[in-house]
Design a protein around this motif. Structure first.
Motif, short mmCIF file in Angstrom:
data_model
loop_
_atom_site.label_atom_id
_atom_site.label_comp_id
_atom_site.label_asym_id
_atom_site.label_seq_id
_atom_site.Cartn_x
_atom_site.Cartn_y
_atom_site.Cartn_z
N MET A 1 0.83 -1.19 0.00
CA MET A 1 0.00 0.00 0.00
C MET A 1 0.87 1.26 0.00
O MET A 1 0.55 2.22 -0.66
CB MET A 1 -0.91 -0.04 1.24
N GLN A 2 1.96 1.23 0.75
CA GLN A 2 2.86 2.38 0.83
C GLN A 2 3.47 2.69 -0.54
O GLN A 2 3.67 3.84 -0.89
CB GLN A 2 3.97 2.09 1.85
N LYS A 3 3.76 1.63 -1.30
CA LYS A 3 4.36 1.81 -2.62
C LYS A 3 3.39 2.55 -3.55
O LYS A 3 3.79 3.39 -4.35
CB LYS A 3 4.71 0.45 -3.19
N ARG A 4 2.12 2.25 -3.45
CA ARG A 4 1.11 2.91 -4.28
C ARG A 4 1.02 4.40 -3.94
O ARG A 4 0.88 5.23 -4.83
CB ARG A 4 -0.26 2.27 -4.08
N GLN A 5 1.10 4.72 -2.67
CA GLN A 5 1.04 6.12 -2.26
C GLN A 5 2.25 6.88 -2.78
O GLN A 5 2.15 8.03 -3.21
CB GLN A 5 0.95 6.23 -0.73
N ILE A 7 4.05 6.14 -5.46
CA ILE A 7 3.88 6.29 -6.91
C ILE A 7 2.87 7.38 -7.21
O ILE A 7 3.06 8.20 -8.11
CB ILE A 7 3.46 4.94 -7.55
N GLY A 8 1.79 7.40 -6.43
CA GLY A 8 0.76 8.44 -6.61
C GLY A 8 1.32 9.84 -6.39
O GLY A 8 1.04 10.76 -7.14
N ARG A 9 2.15 9.99 -5.34
CA ARG A 9 2.78 11.30 -5.08
C ARG A 9 3.74 11.68 -6.19
O ARG A 9 3.80 12.82 -6.61
CB ARG A 9 3.50 11.27 -3.73
N LEU A 11 3.65 10.69 -9.31
CA LEU A 11 2.86 11.04 -10.50
C LEU A 11 2.24 12.43 -10.35
O LEU A 11 2.20 13.20 -11.31
CB LEU A 11 1.76 10.00 -10.74
N ALA A 12 1.77 12.75 -9.17
CA ALA A 12 1.19 14.07 -8.94
C ALA A 12 2.25 15.16 -9.12
O ALA A 12 1.99 16.19 -9.74
CB ALA A 12 0.57 14.14 -7.55
N LYS A 13 3.45 14.92 -8.57
CA LYS A 13 4.54 15.89 -8.72
C LYS A 13 4.90 16.08 -10.20
O LYS A 13 5.05 17.21 -10.68
CB LYS A 13 5.79 15.43 -7.96
N VAL A 14 5.03 14.98 -10.92
CA VAL A 14 5.38 15.05 -12.35
C VAL A 14 4.28 15.77 -13.11
O VAL A 14 4.55 16.61 -13.97
CB VAL A 14 5.64 13.64 -12.91
N PHE A 15 3.04 15.45 -12.81
CA PHE A 15 1.91 16.09 -13.48
C PHE A 15 1.90 17.60 -13.21
O PHE A 15 1.75 18.40 -14.14
CB PHE A 15 0.60 15.46 -13.02
N LEU A 16 2.09 17.99 -11.97
CA LEU A 16 2.10 19.42 -11.63
C LEU A 16 3.30 20.14 -12.26
O LEU A 16 3.17 21.26 -12.74
CB LEU A 16 2.11 19.60 -10.11
N LEU A 17 4.45 19.49 -12.28
CA LEU A 17 5.63 20.06 -12.91
C LEU A 17 5.39 20.25 -14.40
O LEU A 17 5.71 21.30 -14.98
CB LEU A 17 6.83 19.15 -12.66
#
Length: 94
Positions: A1-5, A7-9, A11-17
């Motif tokens: 579960m921690q790994k998914r979080q 990856i989600g963070r 992806l969010a950083k890359v998306f925002l960048l």
């Protein structure tokens, strides 16, 4: 579960960048286009206005000088520059 979080963070950083870079590129492009077009359009409008005035002035020396909200023209024959505002008197002709 921690790994998914994680990856989600990431992806969010890359998306925002990516969103930030795209926004910056778009704004820079629009600003550059505005500056270039504005300069070209203003210069062309001034040339057209001057050409229009001189065409009419040649045939009728009493043709009125341009006096609009965006432009005020001054014309002085010879050396008498008293009708021209003091801050413009020392500028070269043109």
């Amino acid at each position: 579960m921690q790994k998914r979080q994680q990856i989600g963070r990431k992806l969010a950083k890359v998306f925002l960048l990516q969103l930030g870079f795209i926004s910056l590129a778009a704004l820079s492009g629009v600003y550059a286009a505005k500056r270039v077009l504005e300069g070209i359009l203003i210069q062309q409008a001034l040339r057209d206005e001057a050409e229009h005035f001189w065409d009419h002035y040649r045939t009728d020396p009493s043709f009125p000088l341009p006096d609009t909200r965006n432009m005020k023209a001054y014309l002085w024959p010879g050396q008498n520059r008293q009708e021209v505002p003091s801050n413009l008197r020392e500028l070269p002709a043109g």
